[in-house]
Design an enzyme around this catalytic site. Structure first.
Site, short mmCIF file in Angstrom:
data_model
loop_
_atom_site.label_atom_id
_atom_site.label_comp_id
_atom_site.label_asym_id
_atom_site.label_seq_id
_atom_site.Cartn_x
_atom_site.Cartn_y
_atom_site.Cartn_z
N SER A 221 0.84 -1.19 0.00
CA SER A 221 0.00 0.00 0.00
C SER A 221 0.88 1.25 0.00
O SER A 221 2.06 1.17 -0.35
CB SER A 221 -0.94 -0.02 1.21
N ASN A 222 0.35 2.38 0.38
CA ASN A 222 1.14 3.61 0.41
C ASN A 222 0.64 4.51 1.55
O ASN A 222 -0.29 4.17 2.26
CB ASN A 222 1.10 4.33 -0.94
#
Ligand code: C5P
Length: 410
Positions: A221-222
């Site tokens: 993810s980020n």
């Protein structure tokens, strides 16, 4: 004179910013603050450096039960006194007493102290209670400044006639605290004018980070918090748009009037966005969508071994580009988060994804980025660039909504 109950009902829980300038009438600000506090309002005092000569910060801090603010930052610890946040916090900004000097600076946009920068940032109603000698008040320069301010929507509580500190008698004496409190009480009880300028428009906003599963436990993810997208969804809804917020996982509350569709992966966001776009008038692509996803997701938790591990990734579909290809006369707004050669990269995305405009933020700018409440952006369209100052995400959302309104009005 204001009845304590009537004022109390209107002011309970309201946020009043009280600006004090360098006038002998500053002592009346203490009474004004007390009236508001008794009525249940929160009062934050901002003073000009000269005002401290007329009334002590200790008096005002004690009455308001908050530290007073004078400087742009606290010289002891460097903490920044954000005029932008002050302006946002306030339901009303009351400058009482307002000297001829401060009125002149307000009229011309001089911003050399915290009280003035806060005035320039404030979006709430602004009230001034002038206080000065009769000749200064009657002078055409002051009258002209007051007319300029009134024309911009600043409310003026006229000074009274009577004995002045100079020993002269005439008009220039600041209105009595009760009168100012009553004026502000009435102002705050007026229903808020809501701009329903986007009524009937259906908008999609994508927000937050996508999550690409590796196995039942791990994912890619980020750092996107979703705050910018949520602010945009909220702003569009407050202007009357019918908003579908397609959101990756966040802990943020759904803004009032917004319909949220929860998704996890880029593939799920793609499906939801493409479906909603059919009946939409426009979309703001604010999500931080994964560009790559694991080629296959393990059904069981991957076991660690002694050696290295490789996860093969494949490209995800570009949601914005897909909507751009089927855009027709709908609006499409994109974001670009760049770390280098920012403008050139944003320009190329504008074309590639068929955006009407793109909102560029650079990780190199202080105050821009993932988790904070501020952002520093540049709008880029085919006619050029507009660089905005550091703003809260709410304000950036309002500027984006202004542009969207402009595009719908073409
Ligand atoms: O190409 P890049 O990811 O930098 O483009 C950013 C813009 O494209 C953003 O508006 C983002 O929400 C959108 N985007 C998307 N789907 C993707 C990748 C990016 O909608 N798969």
């Amino acid at each position: 004179m204001a009845s304590a109950t009537a004022t109390g009902q209107r002011l309970a829980g309201r946020h009043i910013l009280l600006g004090i300038t360098g006038s002998i009438a500053a002592y009346k600000a203490a009474m004004l603050c007390r009236l508001w506090k008794t009525a249940g309002a929160e009062v934050q005092v901002v003073m000009t450096p000269l005002a401290k000569q007329f009334i002590t910060p200790l008096t005002m801090a004690t009455l308001s039960k908050r530290p007073i603010l004078v400087e742009f930052f606290n010289p002891e610890n460097g903490a920044w006194n954000s005029h932008v946040s002050l302006g946002e916090w306030a339901d009303c900004y009351v400058i009482a007493p307002a000297t001829a000097n401060t009125l002149a600076k307000m009229a011309t946009g001089v911003a050399d102290n915290l009280l003035l920068t806060t005035y320039l940032s404030a979006r709430c109603p602004v009230v001034v209670a002038p206080a000065m000698d009769l000749d200064m008040y009657a002078h055409e320069a002051t009258q002209q400044n007051l007319r300029t301010l009134a024309a911009r929507g600043v409310r003026i509580v006229e000074p009274g006639e009577g004995e002045l500190a100079s020993g002269l008698s005439g008009k220039g004496r600041m209105a009595e605290p009760e009168e100012i409190a009553e004026f502000v009480g009435q102002l705050l009880s007026e229903p808020k004018e809501e701009k329903k300028t986007l009524s009937g428009k259906r908008m999609i906003v994508t927000a937050g980070a996508t999550i690409e599963a590796i196995d039942p436990v791990r994912f890619i993810s980020n750092h996107s918090s979703g705050k910018m997208g949520y602010a945009i969804a909220g702003e569009l809804a407050s202007r009357g748009a019918d908003v579908t917020l397609i959101s990756g996982r966040t802990a943020l509350p759904v803004p009032p009037g917004v319909e949220r569709v929860d998704v996890l992966s880029a593939a799920e966001m793609y499906e939801a966005a493409v479906k909603a776009f059919d009946t939409a008038d426009g979309a703001v692509m604010c999500a931080a969508v994964a560009d790559y996803t694991p080629e296959s997701v393990s059904a069981t938790k991957l076991k660690k071994g002694d050696g290295e591990m490789c996860i093969r990734l494949r490209r995800t579909r570009d949601i914005a580009a897909e909507l751009g290809a089927r855009k027709g006369n709908r609006l499409l707004i994109g974001f670009a988060l760049e770390t280098d050669d920012e403008e050139a990269h944003a320009q190329s995305k504008l074309e590639k994804k068929n955006f009407d405009f793109i909102v560029l933020n650079s990780l190199r700018d202080a105050g821009a980025g993932f988790r904070g409440d501020t952002n520093k952006v540049t709008f880029i369209d085919r006619s050029g660039c507009e660089e905005l100052p550091l703003l809260t995400k709410r304000e950036v959302a309002a500027r984006i909504a202004d542009r969207i309104e402009g595009l719908f009005a073409r």
